[in-house]
Enzyme design. Structure first.
Site, PDB file in Angstrom:
ATOM      1  N   GLY A   1       0.754  -1.240   0.000  1.00 32.60           N
ATOM      2  CA  GLY A   1       0.000   0.000   0.000  1.00 32.60           C
ATOM      3  C   GLY A   1       0.785   1.290   0.000  1.00 32.60           C
TER       4      GLY A   1
ATOM      5  N   CYS B   1     -10.823   5.179 -29.756  1.00 36.84           N
ATOM      6  CA  CYS B   1     -12.023   5.956 -30.038  1.00 36.84           C
ATOM      7  C   CYS B   1     -12.905   6.142 -28.821  1.00 36.84           C
ATOM      8  CB  CYS B   1     -12.790   5.301 -31.175  1.00 36.84           C
ATOM      9  SG  CYS B   1     -11.810   5.393 -32.671  1.00 36.84           S
ATOM     10  N   GLU B   2     -12.371   6.706 -27.785  1.00 40.01           N
ATOM     11  CA  GLU B   2     -13.205   7.268 -26.725  1.00 40.01           C
ATOM     12  C   GLU B   2     -12.449   8.380 -26.023  1.00 40.01           C
ATOM     13  OE1 GLU B   2     -14.077   4.832 -23.117  1.00 40.01           O
ATOM     14  OE2 GLU B   2     -13.878   3.182 -24.524  1.00 40.01           O
TER      15      GLU B   2
ATOM     16  N   TYR C   1       1.327  -1.739 -12.243  1.00 48.26           N
ATOM     17  CA  TYR C   1      -0.039  -1.599 -12.744  1.00 48.26           C
ATOM     18  C   TYR C   1      -0.041  -0.941 -14.127  1.00 48.26           C
ATOM     19  CZ  TYR C   1      -0.644  -2.609  -7.823  1.00 48.26           C
ATOM     20  OH  TYR C   1      -0.549  -3.194  -6.586  1.00 48.26           O
TER      21      TYR C   1
HETATM   22  N1  LLP Z   1      -1.610  -6.939  -1.009  1.00 47.62           N
HETATM   23  C1  LLP Z   1      -2.898  -6.999  -1.405  1.00 47.62           C
HETATM   24  C2  LLP Z   1      -3.786  -7.947  -0.730  1.00 47.62           C
HETATM   25  C3  LLP Z   1      -3.355  -6.157  -2.425  1.00 47.62           C
HETATM   26  O1  LLP Z   1      -4.640  -6.210  -2.794  1.00 47.62           O
HETATM   27  C4  LLP Z   1      -2.467  -5.254  -3.054  1.00 47.62           C
HETATM   28  C5  LLP Z   1      -2.915  -4.382  -4.137  1.00 47.62           C
HETATM   29  C6  LLP Z   1      -1.127  -5.249  -2.632  1.00 47.62           C
HETATM   30  C7  LLP Z   1      -0.737  -6.096  -1.596  1.00 47.62           C
HETATM   31  C8  LLP Z   1      -0.088  -4.354  -3.239  1.00 47.62           C
HETATM   32  O2  LLP Z   1      -0.369  -3.010  -3.012  1.00 47.62           O
HETATM   33  P1  LLP Z   1       0.710  -1.892  -3.402  1.00 47.62           P
HETATM   34  O3  LLP Z   1       1.922  -2.045  -2.483  1.00 47.62           O
HETATM   35  O4  LLP Z   1       1.092  -2.073  -4.827  1.00 47.62           O
HETATM   36  O5  LLP Z   1      -0.013  -0.625  -3.181  1.00 47.62           O
HETATM   37  N2  LLP Z   1      -4.516  -1.024 -10.188  1.00 47.62           N
HETATM   38  C9  LLP Z   1      -4.390  -0.048  -9.132  1.00 47.62           C
HETATM   39  C10 LLP Z   1      -3.820  -0.642  -7.865  1.00 47.62           C
HETATM   40  C11 LLP Z   1      -4.589  -1.833  -7.346  1.00 47.62           C
HETATM   41  C12 LLP Z   1      -3.999  -2.420  -6.086  1.00 47.62           C
HETATM   42  C13 LLP Z   1      -4.646  -3.698  -5.732  1.00 47.62           C
HETATM   43  N3  LLP Z   1      -4.119  -4.364  -4.591  1.00 47.62           N
HETATM   44  C14 LLP Z   1      -3.569   1.123  -9.630  1.00 47.62           C
HETATM   45  O6  LLP Z   1      -3.159   1.128 -10.800  1.00 47.62           O
HETATM   46  O7  LLP Z   1      -3.359   2.106  -8.912  1.00 47.62           O
END
Ligand code: LLP
Length: 419
Positions: A240, A344-345, A373
């Protein structure tokens, strides 16, 4: 800090000019820097030096490319996986099964069995129902599943609503006020070794307070579980931690995060694990693109149409996310432009009225902070293929994912003979 820097007026990935990758591999293309991945992996580990034997599981969803996973497995990282597909990748990248944790709210029976057969280190159970199913599958196969119960602490992570996971209304984890009861129920089942608590409240967190609040609640829960006679030896604090997407933006550092974790958890007497994704991979990658043309139809800012689109980098369209955009060979001129893709959006817009390097037809540019991501969220919308991915290591580079042409995707389709 990353290794995408200007040298002699040309943006490089480590020692390789991005102009060379564009010529040899084509655009759009994701480019990752091995040195940056390694640096981030070490900085994060170092930040946890106040924690005894932390276990770090890279969130594979943030960048599942096999070469990227291999770099991190060589750094001693395990994996946080959320599907059978990610589990296969982690194993393929030589991550030890015991260093793999399986998260996710919708693991199928087949995926639970896949995890058991691989003898992974831990399942993060997201519901009582999932726990019962896992127990039955484990018992039927003569296995014991090591488990943590993921709790939903009802804390607002103060991030984008689509990537917030720790509020009561979000689908993740069990309500923390029911955790003692559910933990006790699951701990009594044969087939499960309930050993701890997991929590993850959201992604791209720009302040540590919500994390500290959530961890504080987990600490109280661990004490309560022990008072009820339950065994708790592990806690998984999720991922996170946010990263800067704009030059000059300041977010809590891994060191500040690590110090907070050490302080909050000092009396827990558990083995701690972590699931960082973005903080490791985000600034270790860029998306390299070429300007198709510049469209000047009025006195307003021009539309700079690039060959990357929302199917290649979904974050701006999906979350309104900002990615810095820079010329690969900046002339020094700056102007205000709209940066758009060919799809096209109207959502296929990367920036509106952005003051930035002036770009002309044929110029190369990069979207920064695209290592997490990015490629993994691509689609083939508008019958565009999947872009190639490149890993740079000093003065060498390799294509670590081939460009998948639209025709190759079409090859998987069948027209029935009754049509
Ligand atoms: N652990 C769990 C259970 C998670 O669901 C996630 C991310 C992480 C760890 C890793 O989180 P990070 O350290 O990367 O913040 N697609 C979105 C982000 C979705 C995150 C989903 N879960 C974006 O592009 O911002």
């Amino acid at each position: 800090m990353d290794h995408f820097q200007l040298r002699d007026g040309v943006l490089h990935a480590e020692d390789i000019p991005l102009t060379r990758i564009a010529e040899e591999v084509g655009t759009p293309v994701y480019v990752y820097s091995r040195a940056t991945l390694v640096r981030h992996a070490r900085v994060f580990r170092e930040a946890l030096s106040g924690v005894k034997d932390p276990h770090i599981a890279f969130a594979v969803k943030s960048n599942p490319n096999l070469a990227v996973l291999k770099v991190l497995s060589r750094e001693g990282y395990g994996a946080d996986v959320v599907s059978g597909g990610e589990l296969v990748r982690a194993l393929e990248a030589d991550m030890a099964p015991k260093n793999i944790v399986f998260s996710g709210v919708g693991k199928t029976d087949a995926e639970l069995l896949q995890g058991l057969e691989a003898d992974i280190g831990q399942f993060n159970i997201e519901s009582q129902e999932e726990g019962r199913e896992l127990a039955a599958i484990a018992a039927a196969h003569g296995k014991i599943a090591r488990c943590a119960l993921r709790v939903n602490p009802d804390v607002d992570a103060r991030t984008h609503e689509k990537i917030s996971t720790g509020k009561a209304e979000n689908k993740f984890g069990v309500p923390i006020h029911r955790a003692v009861e559910i933990y006790a129920t699951l701990a009594a089942l044969p087939g499960l070794d309930m050993r701890g608590i997991a929590v993850h409240i959201g992604s791209q967190l720009s302040t540590l307070e919500p994390l500290e609040t959530a961890f504080g609640k987990v600490g109280e829960l661990i004490a309560e579980l022990r008072a009820q006679g339950e065994t708790v030896t592990h806690a998984d604090l999720g991922g996170g931690l946010g990263v800067p997407y704009k030059a000059g933006e300041v977010l809590p550092s891994p060191a500040e995060y690590g110090a907070m974790v050490a302080r909050v958890t000092k009396d827990w007497d558990v083995a701690l694990s972590f699931e960082p994704g973005r903080v490791i991979a985000g600034n270790a990658g860029i998306l390299l693109t070429r300007v198709i043309r510049v469209k000047r139809s009025s006195n307003a800012s021009p539309f700079v149409v690039v060959d990357a689109a929302m199917n290649d980098l979904a974050r701006p369209a999906m979350y309104g996310a900002w990615h810095d955009i820079e010329a690969v060979k900046p002339s020094g001129a700056k102007s205000v432009s709209h940066i758009v893709g060919p799809i096209c959006e109207t959502g296929d817009t990367f920036a509106m009225n952005r003051e930035m390097d002036t770009l002309e037809s044929g110029d190369l540019a990069v979207f920064r902070t695209a290592g997490a991501y990015g490629a993994t969220m691509a689609s083939s919308y508008n019958s565009r293929g999947f872009v190639a991915e490149v890993l740079v290591d000093g003065d060498k580079y390799a294509v670590v994912a081939d460009r998948l042409a639209a025709a190759a995707i079409m090859d998987a389709e069948r027209v029935p003979d009754w049509l």
